[in-house]
Enzyme design. Structure first.
Site, PDB file in Angstrom:
ATOM      1  N   THR A 189      20.714   0.465 -19.133  1.00 49.11           N
ATOM      2  CA  THR A 189      21.816  -0.446 -18.346  1.00 49.11           C
ATOM      3  C   THR A 189      22.884  -0.832 -19.461  1.00 49.11           C
ATOM      4  OG1 THR A 189      20.089  -1.423 -17.156  1.00 49.11           O
ATOM      5  CG2 THR A 189      22.224  -2.557 -17.223  1.00 49.11           C
ATOM      6  N   LYS A 192      23.946  -1.039 -10.369  1.00 46.27           N
ATOM      7  CA  LYS A 192      22.841  -1.701 -10.991  1.00 46.27           C
ATOM      8  C   LYS A 192      23.365  -3.226 -11.352  1.00 46.27           C
ATOM      9  CE  LYS A 192      19.616  -2.883 -13.930  1.00 46.27           C
ATOM     10  NZ  LYS A 192      18.203  -2.982 -13.540  1.00 46.27           N
TER      11      LYS A 192
HETATM   12  P1  NAD Z   1      13.300  -1.955 -25.527  1.00 48.50           P
HETATM   13  O1  NAD Z   1      14.145  -2.526 -26.764  1.00 48.50           O
HETATM   14  O2  NAD Z   1      11.978  -2.222 -25.269  1.00 48.50           O
HETATM   15  O3  NAD Z   1      13.675  -0.407 -26.057  1.00 48.50           O
HETATM   16  C1  NAD Z   1      14.686   0.418 -26.703  1.00 48.50           C
HETATM   17  C2  NAD Z   1      14.265   1.476 -27.567  1.00 48.50           C
HETATM   18  O4  NAD Z   1      15.168   2.055 -28.217  1.00 48.50           O
HETATM   19  C3  NAD Z   1      13.625   0.703 -28.432  1.00 48.50           C
HETATM   20  O5  NAD Z   1      12.163   1.269 -28.963  1.00 48.50           O
HETATM   21  C4  NAD Z   1      14.404   0.971 -29.874  1.00 48.50           C
HETATM   22  O6  NAD Z   1      13.927   1.305 -31.218  1.00 48.50           O
HETATM   23  C5  NAD Z   1      14.990   2.343 -29.625  1.00 48.50           C
HETATM   24  N1  NAD Z   1      16.417   2.418 -30.060  1.00 48.50           N
HETATM   25  C6  NAD Z   1      17.569   1.567 -30.405  1.00 48.50           C
HETATM   26  N2  NAD Z   1      18.433   2.315 -31.111  1.00 48.50           N
HETATM   27  C7  NAD Z   1      18.208   3.500 -31.046  1.00 48.50           C
HETATM   28  C8  NAD Z   1      18.868   4.634 -31.594  1.00 48.50           C
HETATM   29  N3  NAD Z   1      20.009   4.497 -32.137  1.00 48.50           N
HETATM   30  N4  NAD Z   1      18.105   5.840 -31.503  1.00 48.50           N
HETATM   31  C9  NAD Z   1      16.909   5.815 -30.856  1.00 48.50           C
HETATM   32  N5  NAD Z   1      16.215   4.977 -30.334  1.00 48.50           N
HETATM   33  C10 NAD Z   1      17.005   3.640 -30.378  1.00 48.50           C
HETATM   34  O7  NAD Z   1      14.308  -2.044 -24.285  1.00 48.50           O
HETATM   35  P2  NAD Z   1      13.688  -1.610 -22.819  1.00 48.50           P
HETATM   36  O8  NAD Z   1      13.116  -3.000 -22.223  1.00 48.50           O
HETATM   37  O9  NAD Z   1      12.771  -0.341 -22.810  1.00 48.50           O
HETATM   38  O10 NAD Z   1      15.146  -1.273 -21.984  1.00 48.50           O
HETATM   39  C11 NAD Z   1      15.944  -0.213 -22.203  1.00 48.50           C
HETATM   40  C12 NAD Z   1      17.012  -0.181 -21.308  1.00 48.50           C
HETATM   41  O11 NAD Z   1      16.495  -0.558 -19.925  1.00 48.50           O
HETATM   42  C13 NAD Z   1      18.049  -1.285 -21.516  1.00 48.50           C
HETATM   43  O12 NAD Z   1      19.196  -0.756 -21.232  1.00 48.50           O
HETATM   44  C14 NAD Z   1      17.547  -2.526 -20.397  1.00 48.50           C
HETATM   45  O13 NAD Z   1      18.622  -3.133 -19.957  1.00 48.50           O
HETATM   46  C15 NAD Z   1      17.236  -1.468 -19.263  1.00 48.50           C
HETATM   47  N6  NAD Z   1      16.306  -1.925 -18.341  1.00 48.50           N
HETATM   48  C16 NAD Z   1      15.145  -2.731 -18.695  1.00 48.50           C
HETATM   49  C17 NAD Z   1      14.226  -3.335 -17.769  1.00 48.50           C
HETATM   50  C18 NAD Z   1      12.861  -4.057 -18.342  1.00 48.50           C
HETATM   51  O14 NAD Z   1      12.351  -4.715 -17.413  1.00 48.50           O
HETATM   52  N7  NAD Z   1      12.691  -4.333 -19.638  1.00 48.50           N
HETATM   53  C19 NAD Z   1      14.385  -2.937 -16.690  1.00 48.50           C
HETATM   54  C20 NAD Z   1      15.631  -2.371 -15.925  1.00 48.50           C
HETATM   55  C21 NAD Z   1      16.339  -1.955 -16.889  1.00 48.50           C
END
Ligand code: NAD
Length: 289
Positions: free
Chosen positions: A93, A168
């Site tokens: 997102t 979104k």
């Molecule tokens: P999260 O923080 O659990 O996961 C993100 C991952 O990205 C982490 O494991 C981190 O180590 C990795 N990361 C960060 N920088 C990086 C890089 N440069 N290279 C490689 N990996 C890298 O977050 P999440 O909850 O999985 O959310 C991810 C996306 O999904 C976000 O944009 C969030 O807004 C969206 N989203 C989340 C939810 C939810 O319920 N958690 C729902 C819908 C959408």
């Protein structure tokens, strides 16, 4: 298909596992060793850099925290590094501007790219029942559908590049507004002498019907099961809701749209985050009333 998956956190971990289950060869990369270990456990091949992970793949899927990270990953290590003709799908997102900029940069280097943010939380990511809202050309969408299907309940073409992110942020602004309204109505019912459970029974079958009330009731022990029943642990963190609301407010500012309730919802989640509630499910606004 060979698919690189960048970002194996709460959402990406389960999504990558579902691609493996569907028979794809998944090349995984995350900065966090723990996330990589978990991906290995679900059958992904793990790599030490993004550049290594994207070698020889047909598609690159990313699920990263924000637009700045998405931009740095694609600009530095994906565009020009993945094989010619690979399809890029960013499911994070992020802001509409960065989504359009990345799609344009990919196109200039000869790649097709879609923004494909999701609705549905960690449970839906694990179960393969996310809704994807996809921005990109008709041909890119057709190709994206095949990659997204094993992770999806629905894959919807929103329109041109950036349209998925527009869908979104508007969806989540609406979600924040009806969640706060639902919390207020439940609290008022109780204070004015009607039990919350009775209010739920009536309003969930009346014009107050909405997802926050019917399917994710934010009061403990009332109505549908939700993180409220578990101390607001798990679910969709208030900090992430605030992130999405800020994206919506930026877009409203840039486009001149009037969003008074969206603005107020943003202020409410800002105050809740500042008071230390960022890690709690977004229904925990109920506890402030
Ligand atoms: P999260 O923080 O659990 O996961 C993100 C991952 O990205 C982490 O494991 C981190 O180590 C990795 N990361 C960060 N920088 C990086 C890089 N440069 N290279 C490689 N990996 C890298 O977050 P999440 O909850 O999985 O959310 C991810 C996306 O999904 C976000 O944009 C969030 O807004 C969206 N989203 C989340 C939810 C939810 O319920 N958690 C729902 C819908 C959408």
């Amino acid at each position: 298909m060979k698919i690189a998956f960048i970002g194996l956190g709460n959402m990406g971990g389960g999504m990558a596992a579902n691609l493996v289950k569907a028979g794809h060869e998944v090349h995984a990369f995350d900065l966090a060793a723990e996330a990589l270990d978990k991906a290995k456990g679900s059958g992904c091949q793990t790599y030490g850099t993004v550049r290594e992970a994207v070698q020889g793949v047909d598609a690159v899927v990313s699920m990263l925290p924000n637009g700045a990270i998405v931009k740095s990953v694609y600009t530095a290590d994906v565009i020009g590094q993945a094989p010619a003709g690979a399809l890029f799908l960013d499911c994070s997102t992020i802001d509409v501007g960065t989504a359009r900029e990345m799609s344009e940069a990919a196109a200039q280097a000869g790649y097709e790219m879609v923004d494909a943010p999701v609705s549905g939380g960690i449970a839906a990511a694990n179960a393969g029942t996310l809704t994807f809202m996809v921005g990109g050309s008709e041909s890119a969408f057709k190709r994206a559908e095949a990659v997204l299907q094993p992770m999806a309940k629905a894959v919807i073409h929103a329109g041109e590049a950036g349209s998925g992110q527009v869908a979104k942020m508007c969806n989540n602004m609406l979600l924040a507004i009806h969640m706060i309204g639902t919390c207020e109505a439940l609290a008022l019912a109780e204070k004015a002498g009607l039990s919350m459970q009775k209010f739920y029974e009536i309003s969930s079958k009346s014009t107050g019907y909405n997802w926050s009330l019917n399917d994710y009731t934010p009061a403990p022990g009332v109505g549908a099961a939700s993180p409220a029943d578990n101390g607001y642990q798990g679910g969709f963190a208030s900090a992430l809701m605030l992130k999405d609301l800020r994206l919506a407010m930026d877009a409203a500012g840039a486009s001149g749209a009037k969003v008074p309730l969206g603005k107020h919802a943003t202020e409410i989640y800002e105050a809740f985050n500042e008071a230390g509630g960022g890690g709690k499910d977004f229904g925990a606004i109920f506890t402030t009333l």
